[in-house]
Every structure is written in C-alpha cells, then in structure tokens.
Design a protein around this motif. Structure first.
Motif, PDB file in Angstrom:
ATOM      1  N   MET A   1      97.353  63.075  29.540  1.00 48.19           N
ATOM      2  CA  MET A   1      95.935  63.428  29.546  1.00 48.19           C
ATOM      3  C   MET A   1      95.434  63.617  30.982  1.00 48.19           C
ATOM      4  O   MET A   1      95.751  62.828  31.850  1.00 48.19           O
ATOM      5  N   THR A   2      94.713  64.679  31.200  1.00 50.28           N
ATOM      6  CA  THR A   2      94.162  64.929  32.530  1.00 50.28           C
ATOM      7  C   THR A   2      92.899  64.088  32.747  1.00 50.28           C
ATOM      8  O   THR A   2      92.085  63.971  31.841  1.00 50.28           O
ATOM      9  N   LEU A   3      92.757  63.533  33.930  1.00 44.98           N
ATOM     10  CA  LEU A   3      91.532  62.794  34.265  1.00 44.98           C
ATOM     11  C   LEU A   3      90.693  63.668  35.178  1.00 44.98           C
ATOM     12  O   LEU A   3      91.202  64.192  36.169  1.00 44.98           O
ATOM     13  N   THR A   4      89.440  63.849  34.840  1.00 42.02           N
ATOM     14  CA  THR A   4      88.575  64.661  35.684  1.00 42.02           C
ATOM     15  C   THR A   4      87.450  63.823  36.281  1.00 42.02           C
ATOM     16  O   THR A   4      86.840  63.014  35.581  1.00 42.02           O
ATOM     17  N   ILE A   5      87.212  64.049  37.571  1.00 42.10           N
ATOM     18  CA  ILE A   5      86.099  63.396  38.258  1.00 42.10           C
ATOM     19  C   ILE A   5      85.091  64.493  38.610  1.00 42.10           C
ATOM     20  O   ILE A   5      85.452  65.490  39.247  1.00 42.10           O
ATOM     21  N   ALA A   6      83.872  64.343  38.135  1.00 44.72           N
ATOM     22  CA  ALA A   6      82.825  65.352  38.354  1.00 44.72           C
ATOM     23  C   ALA A   6      81.883  64.850  39.443  1.00 44.72           C
ATOM     24  O   ALA A   6      81.380  63.731  39.361  1.00 44.72           O
ATOM     25  N   ILE A   7      81.661  65.697  40.454  1.00 43.00           N
ATOM     26  CA  ILE A   7      80.779  65.298  41.564  1.00 43.00           C
ATOM     27  C   ILE A   7      79.700  66.360  41.757  1.00 43.00           C
ATOM     28  O   ILE A   7      80.013  67.513  42.072  1.00 43.00           O
ATOM     29  N   ASP A   8      78.467  65.991  41.520  1.00 44.92           N
ATOM     30  CA  ASP A   8      77.361  66.940  41.669  1.00 44.92           C
ATOM     31  C   ASP A   8      76.378  66.452  42.716  1.00 44.92           C
ATOM     32  O   ASP A   8      76.359  65.269  43.067  1.00 44.92           O
ATOM     33  N   GLY A   9      75.547  67.377  43.165  1.00 43.07           N
ATOM     34  CA  GLY A   9      74.494  67.000  44.107  1.00 43.07           C
ATOM     35  C   GLY A   9      73.968  68.220  44.836  1.00 43.07           C
ATOM     36  O   GLY A   9      74.541  69.307  44.740  1.00 43.07           O
TER      37      GLY A   9
END
Ligand code: CDP
Length: 212
Positions: A1-9
């Motif tokens: 399973m792929t792990l995704t880290i989402a970074i917004d700003g």
C-alpha cells in the motif's frame, strides 16, 4: 500500500523545503504540484497564447511531463502570477489533478505539496499538513530568497503580491485553498525550517503509527 503525505498552504509558507526534507527522510517520491501549474503557464507564455482561453490552457496542461519539472526554470515571478490565473480554470485543474493522482500512487510512498492536495487531489492521504505563516513573514522569506540569489527586491511590492495571491487562491470557486478538516495545522511564523521539519516529523510519525 502506498502512503501519501499531503502538504498544503499559501505562497511562500515554506512547503517546498519542508516537503523535500520529509520526502528524503521517509524515502518517498516528491511532487511540487505548483510546478505543474507553472509549467502550463510557461508553455502558454512562451507560445504567446492568451491566459484566458480555457480550452487552449487545458491542452497545454495535458502535455505537461511530471518528470521534466524544474523549479529553477519556472521560478520567475511572472510565471507564478500566470499560474495562479490559469489555476482558476476547472478544465486545467482536472487535467493536472489526474496526473498528480497518478503520481501519488507510486510505491513506497509519496509527498505532494500544493493548495488542494488534502482536500481534492488525495483526500485519503495518510497524513495531511497545512503549513502557514503570517503574510509579513512569508513576504520577508521571499524577499530574503531573492536577495540571497543576488537579485534586488522591494519588500512592500512582495507583501502586496503575497496578499493578492492569497486572495486569488482562497477565493476561487474550484478547489480554493483551505485546510482539510483532518489536516494538522503548522504555523511556521516563529519557526526555523529545521524546527518546522521536527514538528512535522513528530506529527507524521504519530499518524503513521496508527496506519501501519
Ligand atoms: O511557490 P509559490 O507559493 O509561489 O506557488 P506555487 O506552489 O509554485 O504555485 C503557483 C500557483 O499555482 C499558486 O498560486 C496556485 O494558484 C496554483 N496552484 C494550485 O492552484 N493548486 C496547487 N495544488 C498548486 C498550485
């Protein structure tokens, strides 16, 4: 399973440096999604095409190659301004979001940074961070960056630009910039890059503990 880290700003919040450090730390692939909007804008500017024709802009967006994106050739202020103008177009967003989602599935994991990653591109991301800082601090960082690169800059003009870009990014109808309901807020106004990285790592490690 792929792990995704989402970074917004918002503009100049320090997402780029932070995302690259995080990707390096976890051995994940990184995509700065702002570059996909910038590459589309640059292609239009280079071809002398208008910035307000959605069909033409969508065609350019579909031709963007994720592998060839390079911030050093896309960093011009004028490209950033044009990018935020074409980023209001739903057809452009659909095309770029499709490519970004494809990237997000790479193994073993990915870090995507932008404006709508946690809300639209990867709503199921394992960890979501919303990185921000006051407009004054962000304008100062951008100013220091330009001066460190040997350029000359006008702080007040940069400050006005930062506020204008915030309004455009937060006020648009399609995918406005806002924290996802489940995002961790990280205000870096009073933090060095290193401190922001440590704070982000603590949040990510805690979130990953519950996912693996
Ligand atoms: O680095 P900077 O903060 O100037 O912006 P960027 O990340 O290079 O993005 C340029 C513009 O693209 C932003 O002002 C947004 O309007 C748009 N963008 C977006 O709409 N959605 C994203 N996921 C990333 C960028």
């Amino acid at each position: 399973m792929t792990l995704t880290i989402a970074i917004d700003g918002p503009a100049a919040a320090g997402k780029g440096t932070l995302s690259r450090r995080i990707a390096e730390e976890y051995g994940f692939h990184h995509l700065d999604t702002g570059l996909t909007y910038r590459a589309t804008a640059k292609a239009l500017l280079d071809a002398g095409l208008p910035l307000d024709d959605e069909a033409v802009a969508e065609k350019m967006a579909r031709e963007v190659e994720l592998a060839g994106l390079d911030r050093s050739v896309l960093s011009a202020h004028q490209i950033g301004e044009a990018a935020s103008k074409i980023a209001v177009m739903p057809a452009v967003r659909r095309a770029l979001v499709e490519a970004q989602r494809g990237f997000s599935r790479k193994e073993p994991g990915t870090v995507l940074d932008g404006r709508d990653i946690g809300t639209v591109v990867c709503p199921d991301a394992a960890v979501k961070l919303y990185v921000t800082a006051s407009p004054e601090v962000r304008a100062k960082r951008r100013y220091d960056e330009i001066v460190a690169g040997g350029g000359s800059a006008d702080y007040h003009a940069i400050f006005e630009d930062v506020k204008k870009r915030d309004e455009r990014d937060m006020g648009r109808a399609d995918s406005p910039l806002r924290p996802a309901a489940d995002a961790h807020l990280l205000d870096t106004s009073e933090m060095s890059i290193e401190a922001a990285f440590q704070a982000a790592k603590t949040l990510i490690d805690a979130a990953l503990q519950t996912k693996i």
